[in-house]
Design an enzyme around this catalytic site. Structure first.
Site, PDB file in Angstrom:
ATOM      1  N   GLU A  15      -4.424   7.390  -4.623  1.00 27.56           N
ATOM      2  CA  GLU A  15      -4.708   6.746  -5.906  1.00 27.56           C
ATOM      3  C   GLU A  15      -6.048   7.226  -6.417  1.00 27.56           C
ATOM      4  O   GLU A  15      -6.961   7.408  -5.615  1.00 27.56           O
ATOM      5  CB  GLU A  15      -4.714   5.232  -5.737  1.00 27.56           C
ATOM      6  CG  GLU A  15      -3.345   4.700  -5.303  1.00 27.56           C
ATOM      7  CD  GLU A  15      -3.312   3.180  -5.123  1.00 27.56           C
ATOM      8  OE1 GLU A  15      -4.330   2.514  -5.390  1.00 27.56           O
ATOM      9  OE2 GLU A  15      -2.253   2.677  -4.714  1.00 27.56           O
TER      10      GLU A  15
ATOM     11  N   HIS B  29      -1.832   0.076  -9.644  1.00 25.36           N
ATOM     12  CA  HIS B  29      -2.364  -0.864  -8.654  1.00 25.36           C
ATOM     13  C   HIS B  29      -2.998  -2.097  -9.316  1.00 25.36           C
ATOM     14  O   HIS B  29      -4.196  -2.336  -9.186  1.00 25.36           O
ATOM     15  CB  HIS B  29      -3.387  -0.157  -7.753  1.00 25.36           C
ATOM     16  CG  HIS B  29      -3.576  -0.858  -6.425  1.00 25.36           C
ATOM     17  ND1 HIS B  29      -3.899  -0.209  -5.277  1.00 25.36           N
ATOM     18  CD2 HIS B  29      -3.488  -2.169  -6.089  1.00 25.36           C
ATOM     19  CE1 HIS B  29      -4.014  -1.069  -4.283  1.00 25.36           C
ATOM     20  NE2 HIS B  29      -3.768  -2.282  -4.753  1.00 25.36           N
TER      21      HIS B  29
ATOM     22  N   ARG C 124       0.858  -1.182   0.000  1.00 25.33           N
ATOM     23  CA  ARG C 124       0.000   0.000   0.000  1.00 25.33           C
ATOM     24  C   ARG C 124       0.897   1.236   0.000  1.00 25.33           C
ATOM     25  O   ARG C 124       1.968   1.222   0.629  1.00 25.33           O
ATOM     26  CB  ARG C 124      -0.912   0.035   1.242  1.00 25.33           C
ATOM     27  CG  ARG C 124      -2.085  -0.935   1.201  1.00 25.33           C
ATOM     28  CD  ARG C 124      -3.108  -0.558   0.126  1.00 25.33           C
ATOM     29  NE  ARG C 124      -4.280  -1.439   0.136  1.00 25.33           N
ATOM     30  CZ  ARG C 124      -4.400  -2.545  -0.598  1.00 25.33           C
ATOM     31  NH1 ARG C 124      -3.429  -2.922  -1.402  1.00 25.33           N
ATOM     32  NH2 ARG C 124      -5.505  -3.278  -0.539  1.00 25.33           N
TER      33      ARG C 124
END
Ligand code: DGY
Length: 322
Positions: free
Chosen positions: A268, A287, A239
């Site tokens: 994000e 991601h 993360r």
């Protein structure tokens, strides 16, 4: 009999959802690539018994206070930092995630990113596409070797161990750091437990696979990057919150480390003007750790089975302990 309502916060393939329509009244957000707006989520959750959500949704106190009939929240991810577990507990709602089914795909992505960063694959691709390749030369786009080097895995859960298995095939020395020692994993993959600072000092490749928790928040600090070798490659597939991005930028700019491969970011989606994106020695991905067709399908199915288990009383398969 009235069927319990399931709200899915993204458009997902109908053929996966269809078998569950027999048991639930299912509605879903209409777009595949756009998250559900907050106001619509709050409206949909009012009479929902379950939601299948993405890591892009903040499932917090407000959601639980509006969703009085909620019994289960199934998160389409192994990480669940987007969900307020305390609020879920208070509301008596079960939270599930998708461990296991995504381990190998995520490790594949992590190792691809490591290889691509080490051998400057993206830069080389860009070079040829921009018609810059005029001559072959001995050190043209020369990267760094992976074979026989030392990898430092931060977080020895399922994905960390799967990374270690791949590293073994590359003849790497495997160091790891984890909240607690994993003696069985050490035996299985031939990894050595070390303190965090030792890992940073010794590893040629440092890869973060730790979950986002208050303890791991910002753990890759200025000091952490300073401890790394100046030839080190830093990879993050966990993360963004575990990294102090300003410190990472400084480390790259001052050549305290050689390169970085990032699949996750503090915020994000990151925008194209983010300073990390201007660096030729940084590879950024949106991601996509577990994004293979097969794995995403398995993740969706696991979410649906978790919801079925809770709503039909047989219990969830992969409940997040809280
Ligand atoms: C996860 O499962 O937590 C991943 O980050 C999503 O792909």
């Amino acid at each position: 009999m009235i069927k319990p309502k399931l709200y899915i916060t993204r458009k997902v393939p109908e053929e996966i959802v269809e078998p569950f329509r027999e048991y639930f009244s299912i509605s879903m957000w209409q777009y595949e690539e756009e998250p559900v707006p907050r106001d619509i989520l709050l409206k949909e959750v009012v009479d929902a018994h379950s939601i299948l959500c993405m890591l892009s949704e903040r499932v917090d106190k407000e959601v639980f206070s509006v969703g009085r009939s909620l019994q289960v929240v199934a998160n389409l991810a192994v990480g669940y930092d987007n969900i307020d577990l305390e609020a879920a507990s208070e509301a008596g709602v079960i939270v599930t995630n998708t461990p296991g089914v995504l381990t190998e795909s995520t490790a594949d992505l992590g190792f691809s990113l490591l290889l691509a960063t080490a051998r400057r694959i993206v830069e080389a691709n860009q070079y040829i596409k921009e018609d810059k390749w005029k001559n072959w030369s001995p050190y043209l786009l020369a990267g760094t070797d992976v074979y026989n080097k030392t990898i430092g895995i931060v977080g020895m859960g399922r994905i960390g161990e799967a990374i270690a298995r791949r590293a073994k095939g590359f003849g790497m020395e495997i160091l790891y750091h984890n909240r607690s020692r994993k003696v069985e994993a050490e035996d299985r993959v031939g990894a050595t437990y070390v303190e965090f600072h030792t890992l940073l000092e010794k590893a040629d490749f440092v890869i973060s696979v730790v979950p986002a928790t208050p303890e791991t928040n910002g753990m890759f600090t200025n000091e952490a990057f300073r401890k790394m070798k100046d030839s080190a490659v830093f990879i993050n597939i966990s993360r963004g919150s575990v990294v102090n991005e300003k410190a990472l930028l400084e480390a790259l700019e001052s050549e305290q480390i050689a390169a970085a491969g990032l699949d996750v970011f503090a915020e994000e989606p990151i925008r194209a003007n983010h300073p990390l994106l201007n660096k030729s020695n940084v590879i950024c991905l949106p991601h996509i750790g577990s994004a293979s067709m097969e794995t995403r399908t398995k993740m969706l199915q696991l979410c649906l089975e978790n919801i079925t288990g809770v709503l039909q009383g047989t219990g969830p398969i992969t409940e997040v302990p809280h």
